[in-house]
Design an enzyme around this catalytic site. Sequence first.
Site, short mmCIF file in Angstrom:
data_model
loop_
_atom_site.label_atom_id
_atom_site.label_comp_id
_atom_site.label_asym_id
_atom_site.label_seq_id
_atom_site.Cartn_x
_atom_site.Cartn_y
_atom_site.Cartn_z
N CYS A 137 -15.21 6.31 -19.13
CA CYS A 137 -14.24 7.40 -19.19
C CYS A 137 -13.11 7.27 -18.16
CB CYS A 137 -14.92 8.76 -19.06
SG CYS A 137 -15.70 9.10 -17.48
N ASP A 313 -8.96 14.54 -22.79
CA ASP A 313 -10.34 14.22 -22.49
C ASP A 313 -10.74 12.95 -23.23
OD1 ASP A 313 -13.09 14.14 -22.14
OD2 ASP A 313 -13.37 16.31 -22.42
N HIS A 315 -13.69 11.76 -23.67
CA HIS A 315 -15.08 11.77 -24.11
C HIS A 315 -15.24 12.07 -25.61
CE1 HIS A 315 -15.22 12.43 -19.74
NE2 HIS A 315 -16.36 11.77 -19.80
#
Length: 405
Positions: A137, A313, A315
């Site tokens: 990430c 983000d 993820h």
Amino acid sequence: MVFVSNVAEPRQDGEMPANVTANKSVSANEQASAHPASAHPAAESAADMVVNTLREWYVLASDSIASLLDGRFLQQPARDLWLLGKHYDLSLEQTESTTGYPQHVIDDFSHLIWCTYRSHYAPIAQSQFTTDAGWGCMLRAGQTLMAQALQLHVLGRDWTFSWTSSDPEHTKRRQLYTRVVSEFFDDYDPRSTFSIQRMAALGQQFEGKDIGEWFGPYGTARILRGLAQQASHDVTVYTTTDGVVYLADICAEFRPTLILVASMLGIDRVNPVYYAFIQASLMLPQSAGIAGGRPSSALYFAGVQGDELLYLDPHTTRPAVTRTNNNEYLQSDLASYSCPTPRRIAMSRLDPCMVFGYYCATLESLIDLRSRIELLADDGVTAIVSFDNGHAPESAIPESHGSGP
């Protein structure tokens, strides 16, 4: 506020949350000793998927509870919004009901290149990893920051094009945009300058990390600099870990430069004394965003609205995009590199380890950046960036800092 699942990863200073320490990725040697030679790779992959899913559930629950405790569902967002140096007065705008933002703000946000977890690509180096879900990430947040700098470099701050128009200017912008995005494709093609394969491989060389181990902001900044140097890229990447930008190192033979400033702004959370600088940093015209996150999850910050930051983000896991021979793509091919829904997070919930990015296309832009940051300091803002006219002393040349400061 819309919540999404996030893989619970180690704090970006390298420490794992106590409740997920046992799930930390191990080195290739440790994997070999932990699993018999007959262990099937597919079984290991399935086990990894279960672990990552459990992590996602953990972060989703803790994230939602923390937001409730903050009372953020009851707060009215601020009316002034800044997105990579561009100001929007939302009190004068008619918002779109599903997002809470005017359509042209959504359009601007959608222009950001969104790098996320990918899967189904060729194994990285000699490993069995065909996805970076659960460990990449911060590398993806670093890619996203780098991508915005490259967009600023080739397209400027305000641009638009039609995917279907045959107008020469639209065609040119479309080609420039796809060229930038393709630099982050997940393959070993020479044009994939900042691919996850190259970032992970250089992480082994620079950071001594095995494929599948987590990276922190310091290491990620150093990897981006190394890849830009290896490719003799049009954009130079300058990194500093002490907050000092040594101008003689940049200005001797100036080229368009992305300045990456890696900083630790607290212990467990960001010290509130730095809030004003974080906000001001995203208001600067040179801003390329911030790679940071909340504890255990890396994020990319592109804007500020009151005491909250707008973020992308990483993820979310998507299949890797297959490169075409002529580098021509439809909008649907690259749709997964765009996010139409801004999300916000309170600064009180940020991890203190961050990388600030500033893109300076010209020497005049660099001088202007210095002037603006020094004015902030004169106004009483605790700035984490300063400038020196000389060369960096040897002791200040950024070296490996592992996964944290």
